[in-house]
Design a protein around this motif. Structure first.
Motif, mmCIF file in Angstrom:
data_model
loop_
_atom_site.group_PDB
_atom_site.id
_atom_site.type_symbol
_atom_site.label_atom_id
_atom_site.label_comp_id
_atom_site.label_asym_id
_atom_site.label_seq_id
_atom_site.Cartn_x
_atom_site.Cartn_y
_atom_site.Cartn_z
ATOM 1 N N PRO A 296 0.803 -1.227 0.000
ATOM 2 C CA PRO A 296 0.000 0.000 0.000
ATOM 3 C C PRO A 296 0.835 1.276 0.000
ATOM 4 O O PRO A 296 0.400 2.307 -0.509
ATOM 5 N N THR A 297 2.045 1.206 0.582
ATOM 6 C CA THR A 297 2.912 2.379 0.631
ATOM 7 C C THR A 297 3.859 2.456 -0.571
ATOM 8 O O THR A 297 4.733 3.311 -0.619
ATOM 9 N N HIS A 298 3.699 1.539 -1.523
ATOM 10 C CA HIS A 298 4.531 1.530 -2.734
ATOM 11 C C HIS A 298 6.011 1.401 -2.385
ATOM 12 O O HIS A 298 6.860 2.125 -2.916
ATOM 13 N N VAL A 299 6.319 0.466 -1.491
ATOM 14 C CA VAL A 299 7.696 0.213 -1.058
ATOM 15 C C VAL A 299 8.098 -1.196 -1.475
ATOM 16 O O VAL A 299 7.337 -2.146 -1.291
ATOM 17 N N TRP A 300 9.291 -1.335 -2.029
ATOM 18 C CA TRP A 300 9.813 -2.657 -2.368
ATOM 19 C C TRP A 300 10.209 -3.396 -1.102
ATOM 20 O O TRP A 300 10.779 -2.804 -0.184
ATOM 21 N N ASN A 301 9.950 -4.683 -1.058
ATOM 22 C CA ASN A 301 10.254 -5.495 0.109
ATOM 23 C C ASN A 301 11.706 -5.975 0.050
ATOM 24 O O ASN A 301 12.111 -6.653 -0.894
ATOM 25 N N LEU A 302 12.477 -5.648 1.068
ATOM 26 C CA LEU A 302 13.880 -6.036 1.115
ATOM 27 C C LEU A 302 14.125 -7.220 2.037
ATOM 28 O O LEU A 302 15.262 -7.660 2.203
ATOM 29 N N ASP A 303 13.079 -7.749 2.651
ATOM 30 C CA ASP A 303 13.181 -8.832 3.629
ATOM 31 C C ASP A 303 12.985 -10.164 2.924
ATOM 32 O O ASP A 303 11.957 -10.408 2.292
#
Length: 328
Positions: free
Chosen positions: A135-142
């Protein structure tokens, strides 16, 4: 289309979009070190040969660029990306560049903001602009949580190759800020498919352990006065994430032999190049003196000193000079 909220953000500075999110996600890891637990080590991703359907399609000749939205099915659901195919790239094996937006953006924004859409038309490569799913338009780095954005990019590369003619020896990725962080993960985890990456204002403090199967060329561009992702690393945490140690660590992975004395390539800009790297790969770093959290040459411009070079032009200048990588 950009959602109204994202569009309002885009009309402000891109850097302003990123400050809160960077604090939350921590961005990426330092060289060969990591605070990740052993079970956070990413799985090996061995790609099958790139599909050739896009080269076999019997399409009429055309004189203009085609731009469309492509959907890729992933375990996390249907994912979307904007694809731009210039006329000169439609009927021959073309370079593919996957361009990853920063936190708060999307693929449509990245196409305009980065200048890579125009560069694709000018230089004849296929450009792909994916959108993050959160929803926040952030790529997942985990590594241990969803969505699997590395898997998404791998699936997307295959999907693009069914609708456009892609040269499997010339598949690249570029990203800015949070997208630059994910691009660093791609270099580690998709080294069997991606031959080179360009990272602009990316963070290097929380990447998983990096064990690429093959050498990958890297260009890193960073402002020396970046307040969001400090050039010298996090002062509160042992300077973890410092840019030069990360680039040095990558040069070691590529088994580069030497590095030159920094050269001035534009006003307030220094460049370092490593040479003698394995498999013809190259490693380079551009330090923008006094530069802040910026994509140099962005539209609209990011806050900070006016850029003296274009990140889009530097991206293509670096990637286009790389030799074709082995595909077997």
């Amino acid at each position: 289309m950009i959602r109204a909220k994202a569009a309002r953000r885009a009309n402000r500075s891109f850097a302003a979009l990123l400050v809160t999110t960077v604090v939350l996600v921590g961005l990426t890891g330092l060289g060969g070190t990591s605070d990740a637990a052993p079970n956070d080590v990413p799985p090996q991703r061995v790609s099958s040969p790139l599909p050739v359907a896009g080269c076999k399609a019997n399409r009429p000749r055309r004189q203009s660029t085609v731009q469309f939205t492509l959907h890729a099915r992933t375990p996390d659901g249907d994912r979307a990306a904007l694809v731009r195919v210039p006329a000169r790239a439609a009927h021959r094996p073309a370079t593919l560049v996957v361009a990853l937006h920063g936190a708060g953006g999307d693929g449509t924004f990245m196409e305009r903001y980065s200048g890579l859409g125009h560069a694709a038309d000018r230089d004849g490569f296929v450009a792909v602009f994916p959108s993050a799913a959160t929803p926040t338009h952030v790529w997942n780095l985990d590594v241990s949580s969803a969505p699997d954005d590395v898997g998404f990019v791998a699936a997307l590369i295959n999907q693009v190759a069914t609708v456009a003619c892609i040269d499997p020896a010339r598949v690249f990725a570029v990203g800015v800020s949070n997208g630059g962080a994910l691009t660093a993960r791609l270099a580690c985890e998709l080294s069997d498919r991606i031959a080179g990456v360009v990272i602009v204002a990316g963070g290097f403090s929380r990447l998983p352990i990096c064990t690429p199967a093959r050498p990958v060329s890297v260009l890193e561009i960073h402002g020396s006065a970046d307040p969001v992702v400090p050039y010298t690393g996090d002062p509160r945490n042992g300077r973890i994430g410092a840019v030069l140690p990360w680039v040095d660590a990558w040069a070691a992975r590529d088994r580069c032999a030497t590095v030159n004395t920094p050269q001035t390539v534009a006003p307030r800009t220094l460049r370092m190049d490593w040479s003698g790297c394995a498999d013809g790969t190259r490693v380079a770093h551009i330090k923008v003196l006094g530069g802040r959290h910026q994509w140099p040459g962005a539209t609209p411009p990011d806050p900070g000193p006016a850029s003296t070079l274009s990140a889009a032009r530097q991206t293509w200048s670096f990637l286009s000079r790389l030799p074709p990588r082995p595909t077997s």
